[in-house]
Scaffold this active site. Sequence first.
Site: not given
Length: 396
Positions: A90, A112, A378
């Site tokens: 991210k 969010e 991830s």
Amino acid sequence: MSPFEVNEEGYFGRYGGAYVPEILQPCVKALRDNYRAIIDSEDFRREYDALLRDYVGRPSPLYRSEALSALHGCTVYLKREDLNHTGAHKINNAIGQILLARRLGKSRIVAETGAGQHGVATATVCALMKMPCVVYMGATDVARQRPNVEKMRLLGAEVVPVESGNKTLKDACNEAIRDWCCHPEDTYYLIGSTMGPHPYPDLVARMQSVISREIRQQLQEKEGRPTPDYLVACIGGGSNAAGTVFHFLDDADVKIVLAEAGGEGANTPRTAATLAIGSEGVLHGSRSLVIQDEDGQVIEPYSISAGLDYPGIGPLHAHLVRSGRARSLAVTDTEALRAAYELNRLDGILPALESAHALGALHRLKFQPSDVVVLTLSGRGDKDIDTYLAHAHDFD
Ligand SMILES: *Cc1c(COP(=O)(O)O)cnc(C)c1O
């Protein structure tokens, strides 16, 4: 033009577009008209690449797992996004978008978050860039991802628990969009995945495309060729998957497998397997696949993994799967948990619950001994430790 690139109107095939309330149209238009020129500029690239290298710790390693290779009878590499600063992919996107927000003259960030990874990444870059930050998070996720909530608050972000719906990612998105509508002048909506109105899906895919750029280089060094036989990634909104496949979309020989959250099974009501059971609809600003009833009411999704617990999917991925370029598998909670404990024991790497869905998908595939498989890990599993401890006895 590649059939997988976004077109002038913001569509990937029949999916995408920008379905936003009138008040946001100028914001979305300003973003659409300027994002490519800004992110392709030399000035942006220099700052972005330096931060990815020195702040995030890129390039992330491409690790050849001997244990997984032996288990699956092929060569398995893990793309180690779990080793990035803040523990997941991210941050690649958060850094890119905050640099873009500054160049657009915005002074306040809203975001969010589901699992909290995007919230932590956003709060982190806001601390770095000295910008105020409000993160909307479903109350259910606030409860199940406590450490990330504490981290965001320590970083100086305001975390707002959202009490509507089933209090997860979908509801957090609604609140973030509502906030953006109230402050369109000064606020930038730093979206966490390849979803939302055009140009966000394309923008986020480009911010994450560093993953596939590195994979090509690293495979060239390790295997003597830039392309693998398989790319495997988990998919919530689709950003780590988009980054993983971006520079391989036109290599037809590279098979793409997307692992979505099956929950208790795609044929049960407790699932978040949008690609398996979704139908066409508009959610959070774009036309894509949505888990909904005959009246178009969104059905509350379910997954053990907060980061995959979402009833939609990015328009790029809907297009990739519906056009046959990619294949999707709905991996259940149980399969994901088993795969997570397996990697922890075999390789000493505790993956995020989201990433564990990609690992679970490996068990559904049949490989040739010559196959080279690249799986994007991830994120790391620290945030999921309570869930792992709670279920550990089931898998002894
Ligand atoms: C957020 C998250 C995901 C899911 O989001 P995508 O946009 O689909 O990548 C997957 N893995 C981890 C570790 C996450 O934090």
